[in-house]
Design a protein around this motif. Structure first.
Motif, PDB file in Angstrom:
ATOM      1  N   ALA A 319       0.930  -1.332  -0.036  1.00 54.60           N
ATOM      2  CA  ALA A 319       0.038   0.120  -0.098  1.00 54.60           C
ATOM      3  C   ALA A 319       0.944   1.303   0.081  1.00 54.60           C
ATOM      4  CB  ALA A 319      -0.892  -0.085   1.267  1.00 54.60           C
ATOM      5  N   GLY A 320       1.986   1.169  -0.622  1.00 52.67           N
ATOM      6  CA  GLY A 320       2.724   2.496  -0.614  1.00 52.67           C
ATOM      7  C   GLY A 320       4.414   2.004  -0.289  1.00 52.67           C
ATOM      8  N   SER A 321       5.082   2.838  -0.794  1.00 53.49           N
ATOM      9  CA  SER A 321       6.602   2.750  -0.313  1.00 53.49           C
ATOM     10  C   SER A 321       6.872   3.701   0.830  1.00 53.49           C
ATOM     11  CB  SER A 321       7.489   3.100  -1.538  1.00 53.49           C
ATOM     12  OG  SER A 321       8.752   3.429  -1.390  1.00 53.49           O
ATOM     13  N   VAL A 322       8.019   3.362   1.331  1.00 57.93           N
ATOM     14  CA  VAL A 322       8.657   4.068   2.507  1.00 57.93           C
ATOM     15  C   VAL A 322      10.158   4.435   2.253  1.00 57.93           C
ATOM     16  CG1 VAL A 322       6.959   3.618   4.427  1.00 57.93           C
ATOM     17  CG2 VAL A 322       8.969   2.042   4.246  1.00 57.93           C
ATOM     18  N   ALA A 323      10.243   4.196   0.963  1.00 61.53           N
ATOM     19  CA  ALA A 323      11.616   4.559   0.452  1.00 61.53           C
ATOM     20  C   ALA A 323      12.259   5.873   0.564  1.00 61.53           C
ATOM     21  CB  ALA A 323      11.808   3.852  -0.935  1.00 61.53           C
ATOM     22  N   THR A 324      13.557   5.843   0.536  1.00 61.96           N
ATOM     23  CA  THR A 324      14.235   7.378   0.626  1.00 61.96           C
ATOM     24  C   THR A 324      14.922   7.311  -0.724  1.00 61.96           C
ATOM     25  OG1 THR A 324      15.986   6.890   2.123  1.00 61.96           O
ATOM     26  CG2 THR A 324      13.990   8.141   2.979  1.00 61.96           C
ATOM     27  N   ALA A 325      15.356   8.529  -1.247  1.00 56.31           N
ATOM     28  CA  ALA A 325      16.091   8.511  -2.516  1.00 56.31           C
ATOM     29  C   ALA A 325      17.318   7.734  -2.580  1.00 56.31           C
ATOM     30  CB  ALA A 325      16.164   9.997  -3.089  1.00 56.31           C
ATOM     31  N   ASN A 326      17.913   7.764  -1.303  1.00 53.23           N
ATOM     32  CA  ASN A 326      19.487   7.245  -1.338  1.00 53.23           C
ATOM     33  C   ASN A 326      19.418   5.666  -1.461  1.00 53.23           C
ATOM     34  OD1 ASN A 326      18.352   7.468   1.308  1.00 53.23           O
ATOM     35  ND2 ASN A 326      20.481   7.197   2.081  1.00 53.23           N
ATOM     36  N   GLU A 327      18.209   5.119  -0.845  1.00 56.32           N
ATOM     37  CA  GLU A 327      18.039   3.836  -1.149  1.00 56.32           C
ATOM     38  C   GLU A 327      17.753   3.151  -2.342  1.00 56.32           C
ATOM     39  OE1 GLU A 327      14.956   2.339   1.757  1.00 56.32           O
ATOM     40  OE2 GLU A 327      15.025   3.995   3.030  1.00 56.32           O
ATOM     41  N   LEU A 328      17.129   4.101  -2.953  1.00 55.99           N
ATOM     42  CA  LEU A 328      16.999   3.602  -4.471  1.00 55.99           C
ATOM     43  C   LEU A 328      18.272   3.452  -5.093  1.00 55.99           C
ATOM     44  CD1 LEU A 328      14.284   6.185  -5.457  1.00 55.99           C
ATOM     45  CD2 LEU A 328      13.844   3.986  -4.218  1.00 55.99           C
ATOM     46  N   VAL A 329      19.172   4.497  -5.194  1.00 46.92           N
ATOM     47  CA  VAL A 329      20.420   4.367  -5.727  1.00 46.92           C
ATOM     48  C   VAL A 329      21.338   3.082  -5.143  1.00 46.92           C
ATOM     49  CG1 VAL A 329      22.851   5.263  -5.931  1.00 46.92           C
ATOM     50  CG2 VAL A 329      20.734   6.695  -6.197  1.00 46.92           C
ATOM     51  N   ARG A 330      21.336   2.934  -3.638  1.00 42.66           N
ATOM     52  CA  ARG A 330      21.942   1.878  -2.956  1.00 42.66           C
ATOM     53  C   ARG A 330      21.478   0.286  -3.663  1.00 42.66           C
ATOM     54  NH1 ARG A 330      20.151   2.406   2.248  1.00 42.66           N
ATOM     55  NH2 ARG A 330      22.072   3.914   2.704  1.00 42.66           N
ATOM     56  N   ASN A 331      20.163   0.436  -3.862  1.00 36.15           N
ATOM     57  CA  ASN A 331      19.348  -0.998  -4.245  1.00 36.15           C
ATOM     58  C   ASN A 331      19.882  -1.103  -5.810  1.00 36.15           C
ATOM     59  OD1 ASN A 331      18.394  -1.504  -1.836  1.00 36.15           O
ATOM     60  ND2 ASN A 331      16.409  -0.450  -2.293  1.00 36.15           N
ATOM     61  N   MET A 332      19.684  -0.205  -6.654  1.00 35.67           N
ATOM     62  CA  MET A 332      20.145  -0.467  -8.032  1.00 35.67           C
ATOM     63  C   MET A 332      21.740  -0.837  -8.089  1.00 35.67           C
ATOM     64  SD  MET A 332      17.781  -0.161  -9.590  1.00 35.67           S
ATOM     65  CE  MET A 332      18.123  -0.387 -11.441  1.00 35.67           C
ATOM     66  N   VAL A 333      22.482  -0.331  -7.221  1.00 37.24           N
ATOM     67  CA  VAL A 333      23.990  -0.757  -7.134  1.00 37.24           C
ATOM     68  C   VAL A 333      24.092  -2.069  -6.570  1.00 37.24           C
ATOM     69  CG1 VAL A 333      26.176  -0.212  -6.274  1.00 37.24           C
ATOM     70  CG2 VAL A 333      24.951   1.726  -7.217  1.00 37.24           C
ATOM     71  N   CYS A 375      27.145  11.648  -0.809  1.00 36.28           N
ATOM     72  CA  CYS A 375      27.254  10.515  -0.072  1.00 36.28           C
ATOM     73  C   CYS A 375      28.453   9.762   0.096  1.00 36.28           C
ATOM     74  CB  CYS A 375      26.165   9.241  -0.719  1.00 36.28           C
ATOM     75  SG  CYS A 375      24.441  10.109  -0.973  1.00 36.28           S
ATOM     76  N   ASP A 376      28.459   8.789   1.379  1.00 35.78           N
ATOM     77  CA  ASP A 376      29.851   7.952   1.222  1.00 35.78           C
ATOM     78  C   ASP A 376      29.296   6.731   0.591  1.00 35.78           C
ATOM     79  OD1 ASP A 376      27.715   6.160   2.793  1.00 35.78           O
ATOM     80  OD2 ASP A 376      28.641   6.842   4.826  1.00 35.78           O
ATOM     81  N   GLY A 377      30.330   5.729   0.663  1.00 37.23           N
ATOM     82  CA  GLY A 377      30.517   4.575  -0.253  1.00 37.23           C
ATOM     83  C   GLY A 377      29.156   3.692  -0.040  1.00 37.23           C
ATOM     84  N   ALA A 378      28.484   4.013   1.077  1.00 41.02           N
ATOM     85  CA  ALA A 378      27.252   3.230   1.365  1.00 41.02           C
ATOM     86  C   ALA A 378      26.160   3.934   1.015  1.00 41.02           C
ATOM     87  CB  ALA A 378      27.101   2.615   2.794  1.00 41.02           C
ATOM     88  N   PHE A 379      26.191   4.962   0.498  1.00 41.33           N
ATOM     89  CA  PHE A 379      25.273   5.823  -0.108  1.00 41.33           C
ATOM     90  C   PHE A 379      24.227   6.356   1.274  1.00 41.33           C
ATOM     91  CE2 PHE A 379      25.988   2.967  -3.576  1.00 41.33           C
ATOM     92  CZ  PHE A 379      26.503   4.027  -4.459  1.00 41.33           C
ATOM     93  N   ASN A 380      25.038   6.582   2.162  1.00 39.18           N
ATOM     94  CA  ASN A 380      24.590   7.463   3.255  1.00 39.18           C
ATOM     95  C   ASN A 380      24.620   8.837   3.135  1.00 39.18           C
ATOM     96  OD1 ASN A 380      23.692   5.123   5.033  1.00 39.18           O
ATOM     97  ND2 ASN A 380      25.842   4.997   5.117  1.00 39.18           N
ATOM     98  N   VAL A 381      23.579   9.653   3.245  1.00 41.20           N
ATOM     99  CA  VAL A 381      23.836  11.259   2.875  1.00 41.20           C
ATOM    100  C   VAL A 381      24.680  11.818   3.767  1.00 41.20           C
ATOM    101  CG1 VAL A 381      22.356  13.411   2.335  1.00 41.20           C
ATOM    102  CG2 VAL A 381      21.944  11.249   1.452  1.00 41.20           C
ATOM    103  N   GLN A 382      25.709  12.561   3.504  1.00 37.74           N
ATOM    104  CA  GLN A 382      26.683  13.344   4.317  1.00 37.74           C
ATOM    105  C   GLN A 382      26.270  14.842   4.276  1.00 37.74           C
ATOM    106  OE1 GLN A 382      28.978  11.591   6.241  1.00 37.74           O
ATOM    107  NE2 GLN A 382      27.491   9.958   5.386  1.00 37.74           N
TER     108      GLN A 382
END
Length: 395
Positions: A319-333, A375-382
């Motif tokens: 019923a919807g996503s709770v994703a954040t944008a940095n997660e999207l990049v992390r998952n595609m990688v 972002c750091d290497g794990a795509f955590n936003v700095q």
């Protein structure tokens, strides 16, 4: 105007990652980008500490976050959502509605107009995305069936007039009576029609594409695949999106709506230049898991957030996503095994082109807006910069 330099950076471009580069910013524009350290006398220097420096993320489909939903119709909520997603790298977004009655849509549009003028500390608003109410009942997903209906010229003309240019895109099902007339009207208004919550077969989707439906909303979610009618097989909207090279698609790369195999398939067929990553986030994004509400907090649907996704209370469907944008990049990688620069492209230059802002956003090149996510290497936003100003810093 202030001169600022970001150096010691892994700069992400659409073609590659520059391992040690620097960016020069004057005011709100990028004025230089080089390998190594740019000489810039008098510039305020900012050390990126070897982190990824990339264009600010552009989310063209987002409903809420931080406990708020755009359908609440509250200016404070609009601003809080923009501030919430900024912390996860989003520098620009299209606030998105859900299926509603006309009054609810008009209220949200008018609230957007007021909030946009006050939005100084969050992700920028690029215009609204109306998702519905012209959908297929069979593919409604978590959209409220009470409000699903066919396109009504009197209604959509009133809404666009009231919006006064604030609407950027509008999602609808192309097989409905009047849907192609609706699309042609939108195109004349400078609004992008997109296919969504549709049970169309290939022939209907193709006709829709010819009339302006050039984007597929959250591919695989709320749309038809191969079906049988009277023993004959028909291709659906999913297959249409794959067959039409010129059709763009958006995907919820939260690792829940689409497993790794489908992320890989979409990437293999469409490529980074035709894929826009979206959060499709509801109010539960960046909030603890548990009970939540999809849509307006007074009249919306009760849902439960668990396992990193929103579900219907009976757990029969998402019923919807709770994703954040940095997660999207992390998952595609990590899940789809996409190179970093192409994963970033799908959340920057590709959505920028789709919504018509590619001349000023989505790339780190001279003359572009200084919207930057670090972002750091794990795509955590700095850190996050919007129009030349750091609005979020963790470093």
């Amino acid at each position: 105007m202030k001169l600022r330099k970001i150096y010691n950076a892994r700069i992400v471009t659409p073609a590659k990652v520059i391992p040690n580069g620097s960016i020069l910013i004057r005011g709100n524009k990028i004025v230089g980008i080089e390998e190594g350290n740019i000489e810039a006398a008098g510039a305020e220097e900012w050390d990126a500490h070897g982190n990824y420096v990339m264009p600010g993320f552009i989310d063209i489909h987002v409903h809420g976050g931080g406990g708020h939903d755009f359908m609440d119709g509250e200016e404070e909520g609009f601003l809080k959502i923009a501030q919430t997603h900024l912390q996860y790298g989003t520098t620009a977004m299209l606030p998105t509605t859900l299926t509603s009655d006309k009054a609810g849509i008009l209220q949200t549009v008018q609230c957007y107009q007021r909030a946009a003028a006050k939005n100084k500390t969050g992700a920028q608003f690029l215009g609204m995305h109306l998702e519905g109410p012209y959908f297929s009942m069979e593919q409604r997903g978590a959209q409220n069936p009470e409000y699903i209906r066919n396109p009504d010229p009197a209604e959509y003309e009133e809404i666009t007039k009231t919006a006064a240019g604030a609407i950027k895109r509008w999602s609808a099902a192309p097989e409905l009576p009047g849907a192609n007339e609706f699309a042609r009207y939108l195109v004349k208004q400078g609004i992008l029609p997109s296919l969504a919550h549709t049970d169309a077969i290939y022939e209907e989707a193709l006709e829709g594409f010819k009339n302006g439906y050039t984007l597929a909303t959250h591919l695989y979610s709320g749309m038809s695949g191969v079906t049988r009618r009277n023993a004959f097989r028909y291709a659906g909207v999913i297959e249409t999106a794959f067959l039409l090279d010129e059709m763009d698609v958006e995907i919820i790369a939260d690792g829940k709506h689409l497993p790794a195999a489908l992320l890989k398939l979409i990437y293999k067929i469409k490529g980074p230049g035709r894929i826009a990553l979206i959060t499709d986030a509801m109010r539960g994004a960046a909030m603890p898991e548990g009970e939540s509400i999809l849509g307006n907090k007074q009249s919306g649907m009760k849902v439960i957030v668990e396992d990193g996704v929103a579900k219907l209370p009976d757990r029969t469907a998402f019923a919807g996503s709770v994703a954040t944008a940095n997660e999207l990049v992390r998952n595609m990688v990590n899940l789809a095994e996409v190179p970093v620069h192409e994963a970033v492209q799908m959340l920057t230059s590709t959505p920028a082109r789709i919504v018509g802002v590619e001349n000023r956003k989505g790339r780190l090149t001279e003359g572009m807006d200084a919207d930057i996510t670090i972002c750091d290497g794990a795509f955590n936003v700095q850190a996050v910069m919007v129009m030349g100003e750091f609005l979020y810093e963790k470093l």
